[in-house]
Scaffold this motif. Sequence first.
Motif, short mmCIF file in Angstrom:
data_model
loop_
_atom_site.label_atom_id
_atom_site.label_comp_id
_atom_site.label_asym_id
_atom_site.label_seq_id
_atom_site.Cartn_x
_atom_site.Cartn_y
_atom_site.Cartn_z
N LYS A 87 -9.34 -6.86 -1.62
CA LYS A 87 -10.39 -6.04 -1.97
C LYS A 87 -9.65 -4.90 -1.03
CE LYS A 87 -15.39 -4.35 -2.04
NZ LYS A 87 -15.47 -3.34 -1.46
N LEU A 88 -9.72 -3.87 -1.42
CA LEU A 88 -8.78 -2.35 -0.43
C LEU A 88 -10.57 -1.62 -0.07
CD1 LEU A 88 -6.92 -0.98 0.77
CD2 LEU A 88 -6.69 0.32 -1.30
N ALA B 281 -6.91 -0.61 -7.42
CA ALA B 281 -6.40 -1.42 -8.33
C ALA B 281 -5.42 -2.11 -8.42
CB ALA B 281 -6.69 -0.48 -9.52
N ALA B 282 -4.30 -1.27 -7.87
CA ALA B 282 -3.12 -2.18 -7.32
C ALA B 282 -3.31 -2.60 -6.52
CB ALA B 282 -1.60 -1.06 -6.60
N TYR B 283 -3.80 -3.03 -5.08
CA TYR B 283 -4.01 -3.94 -3.97
C TYR B 283 -4.97 -4.92 -4.57
CZ TYR B 283 -4.13 -4.99 1.09
OH TYR B 283 -4.78 -5.57 1.56
N LEU C 218 0.90 -1.29 0.10
CA LEU C 218 -0.17 -0.29 -0.05
C LEU C 218 0.69 1.20 -0.19
CD1 LEU C 218 -2.73 -1.09 2.85
CD2 LEU C 218 -2.81 -0.77 -0.39
N VAL C 219 1.88 1.31 0.86
CA VAL C 219 2.52 2.11 1.16
C VAL C 219 3.53 2.94 -0.50
CG1 VAL C 219 4.82 3.23 1.68
CG2 VAL C 219 2.53 2.33 3.50
N PHE D 232 -6.97 8.95 -6.13
CA PHE D 232 -5.98 8.39 -5.00
C PHE D 232 -7.02 7.07 -5.24
CE2 PHE D 232 -5.14 6.88 -1.34
CZ PHE D 232 -3.80 7.02 -1.25
N VAL D 233 -7.90 7.00 -4.63
CA VAL D 233 -8.87 5.86 -4.27
C VAL D 233 -8.45 4.64 -5.52
CG1 VAL D 233 -10.94 4.71 -3.52
CG2 VAL D 233 -10.12 7.18 -2.10
#
Length: 389
Positions: free
Chosen positions: A367-368, A358-360, A316-317, A352-353
Amino acid sequence: MLSTRILAAFQKHFSATPLLVRAPGRVNLIGEHTDYNNGFVLPAAIDKEIVFAVALNNTSKARLYSYDNKAHCTVELTGLQPGKPHWANYLKGVVAQFQQRGITVPGFDCVFGGNVPIGAGMSSSAAVECGLAFALNELLGTTLSRMELARIAQLAEHEFAGVQCGIMDQFASLFGQPNQVVRLDCRSLEYEYFPFDTQACHIVLCNSGVKHSLASSEYNTRRQECEQGVSVLRRYYPEVTSLRDATLAQLETHQAEMGAVVYRRCRYVVEENQRVELACQHLAAGNLVAFGQAMYASHAGLRDDYAVSCSELDVLVEAARALPGVYGARMMGGGFGGCTINLVAPEQVAAFVAAMQAAYQQQLGLKLETYQTTIVGGVSALEPTSIPA
């Protein structure tokens, strides 16, 4: 509206006119694992909150209703002990602390519920403790200070929930100010407010959705490792009573004696205290870019030296670092799961959200869940006139 629902639930279950109180959760912008080392933290109260409706009931019992659990619990207020259900322990612990101060707590009715996500590192438990402590203080006219209420709430968690927390969470819930973060000296309990412009920068929390089983045992181990480092330093520097007093030069001089692991743990804490001080200077100067760099450095220290991050938080970072409009990101809380805290330019929040979700999903198949928060004032009473009919 949350307060409307809590009031309606109280009126359904009980007959009196209650005092209404809101108690916010908190974020910590920087200063992690420093509180139990007598260091500095930089929390803020946020607009996720627990709302209470409380009224005295002329009995010797507390009749409690958890709105979120849809569960009742009646408690005899003599000889209080922790027990089942677990959620009632936070409330019983607060009553016990009043009693230990020689304050008679008569029977009362209480309905509470909120929107602080459980297990996401926003201190829902501290909000529960502080909300009831504030309500009893008002109803009983005991005129305890907010700092005393914070101590009551902290000790309730120690003795009835079994969590040896520092005082930061309870302090932040009670002492929050709108659009201000507060630097707390966890040794002296002196504090200072710094402006945080939520128009220029939004706080977005990304919930990893995981909580690794290492969390509690490793937390205790980290405390022990810090104490080991202090015991080495005290042989040479009697004035060093906690890592708050130590310098990097002292640590380096005695690195071999400490061993590699204890040295890294201590180095992180000393550097993190320095980062909090610098971060406050950056806020005062309105330099969000520099503040964000301190957040990234904090996360790197938590990941590499303190070893309390995990792959989900690191993903995430790193995903946030690559996105436009992100000033800084880091893990928040004890570690091994929970949330990252991200400072994002307002016009970039929606993108950003979407990019983070999508990246997670792409990197970990997970799921984020995200939360956008604003900085609000601490625990306060709600005027019934301000609640819609």
